[in-house]
Design an enzyme around this catalytic site. Structure first.
Site, PDB file in Angstrom:
ATOM      1  N   GLY A   1      33.261  34.874  37.424  1.00 51.17           N
ATOM      2  CA  GLY A   1      34.297  35.838  37.788  1.00 51.17           C
ATOM      3  C   GLY A   1      34.789  36.601  36.584  1.00 51.17           C
ATOM      4  CB  ALA A   2      33.279  36.936  33.322  1.00 49.76           C
TER       5      ALA A   2
ATOM      6  NE  ARG B   1      38.548  41.748  40.247  1.00 50.11           N
ATOM      7  CZ  ARG B   1      39.117  42.142  41.371  1.00 50.11           C
ATOM      8  NH1 ARG B   1      39.601  43.360  41.469  1.00 50.11           N
ATOM      9  NH2 ARG B   1      39.211  41.328  42.401  1.00 50.11           N
TER      10      ARG B   1
ATOM     11  CB  SER C   1      46.556  28.590  40.972  1.00 44.72           C
ATOM     12  OG  SER C   1      47.714  29.309  41.346  1.00 44.72           O
TER      13      SER C   1
ATOM     14  CB  ALA D   1      40.662  25.970  46.893  1.00 43.04           C
ATOM     15  CE  LYS D   2      42.534  28.916  41.956  1.00 40.72           C
ATOM     16  NZ  LYS D   2      41.382  29.128  41.045  1.00 40.72           N
TER      17      LYS D   2
ATOM     18  CE1 TYR E   1      43.591  31.392  44.403  1.00 39.45           C
ATOM     19  CE2 TYR E   1      45.859  30.614  44.189  1.00 39.45           C
ATOM     20  CZ  TYR E   1      44.735  31.202  43.635  1.00 39.45           C
ATOM     21  OH  TYR E   1      44.733  31.589  42.315  1.00 39.45           O
TER      22      TYR E   1
ATOM     23  CG  ASP F   1      27.482  33.734  46.457  1.00 40.37           C
ATOM     24  OD1 ASP F   1      28.494  33.064  46.142  1.00 40.37           O
ATOM     25  OD2 ASP F   1      27.182  33.991  47.628  1.00 40.37           O
TER      26      ASP F   1
END
Length: 250
Positions: A10-11, A13, A139, A154-155, A151, A60
């Site tokens: 995910g690099a 941005r 997160s 998952a985190k 979310y 992916d």
């Protein structure tokens, strides 16, 4: 002595781009991963312009075959992977009664399955060399956040995953840690404000008043923390989750 190859997912941005550039500045050749290799071209250009080494790859992270082939290609072109930063993530926010199975599965697939697949693919070169660093991006939402059941789960799962890998891989010289950022200014948080119908400047100002250091975070704040966990001197820090929130609360 040259630094080991670092892979950042995910690099293209935001936080991922800042991490990739920071690790390149520290001397690591960096594999810039995103869904589409062309998305990472700007980050690669910035790294090479600053004198670093980087290449973009389209992977992916939720696809097992894509991960295996992607890591094999990185190893062939840049060298054995010594550092992995699992940063790739998506949002599919909704209240529980509105959340679809697809909303749940997609978030779990990228965040949790993706971290599992990437870690499994990269650990071989780390354990073989007797040195490695894995950093997972969790997160503050892992502690719960309205409209983010997928979310948050998952985190939180990533934190358990982090502790377990630390137990399994420590004897091979591999550390595994997590960073749980709070409010960080990225394109994703700006888009979230838009979906909420809230002006981002107002949201940022209101949030800053609740944060002890008096400001929201920046991608470079996260990149700095990653650089610490990746460093040679952080070899005794493993299985930890750093809440990077500008204060003791969220």
């Amino acid at each position: 002595m040259s630094k080991p190859v670092a892979v950042v997912t995910g690099a293209a941005r935001g936080i991922g781009a800042a991490i990739a550039q920071r690790l390149a500045a520290e001397g690591h050749p960096v594999a810039v991963l995103d869904l589409d290799a062309t998305a990472g071209a700007e980050v690669v250009a910035a790294i090479t312009a600053a004198g670093g080494t980087a290449a973009a790859y389209g992977v992916d992270v939720s696809d097992e075959a894509a991960v295996e082939s992607g890591v094999a290609r990185i190893t062939e072109e840049l060298g054995p992977v010594g550092v992995l930063v699992n940063n790739a993530g998506i949002l599919r926010d909704n209240l529980l009664f509105k959340m679809s199975v697809s909303d749940w599965d997609q978030v779990m697939g990228v965040h949790l399955r993706g971290a599992f697949l990437m870690s499994r693919a990269c650990q071989a070169s780390m354990t073989t060399s007797g040195w490695g660093r894995i950093v997972n991006l969790s997160s503050a939402s892992a502690l719960g956040n309205r409209g983010q059941a997928n979310y948050s789960a998952a985190k939180a799962g990533l934190q358990g995953f982090t502790r377990t890998l630390a137990l399994e891989l420590g004897k091979f010289g591999v550390t595994v840690n997590a960073i749980a950022p709070g409010f960080i200014e990225t394109e994703m948080t700006v888009a979230t404000a838009e979906r909420m119908g809230t002006d981002f400047a107002d949201l940022k100002a209101a949030a800053s008043k609740t944060i002890p250091v008096g400001r929201i975070g920046a991608p470079d704040d996260v990149a700095h923390a990653v650089a610490y966990f990746v460093s040679e001197g952080a070899g005794f820090a493993t299985g930890q989750t750093l809440y990077l929130t500008g204060g003791p609360g969220i």
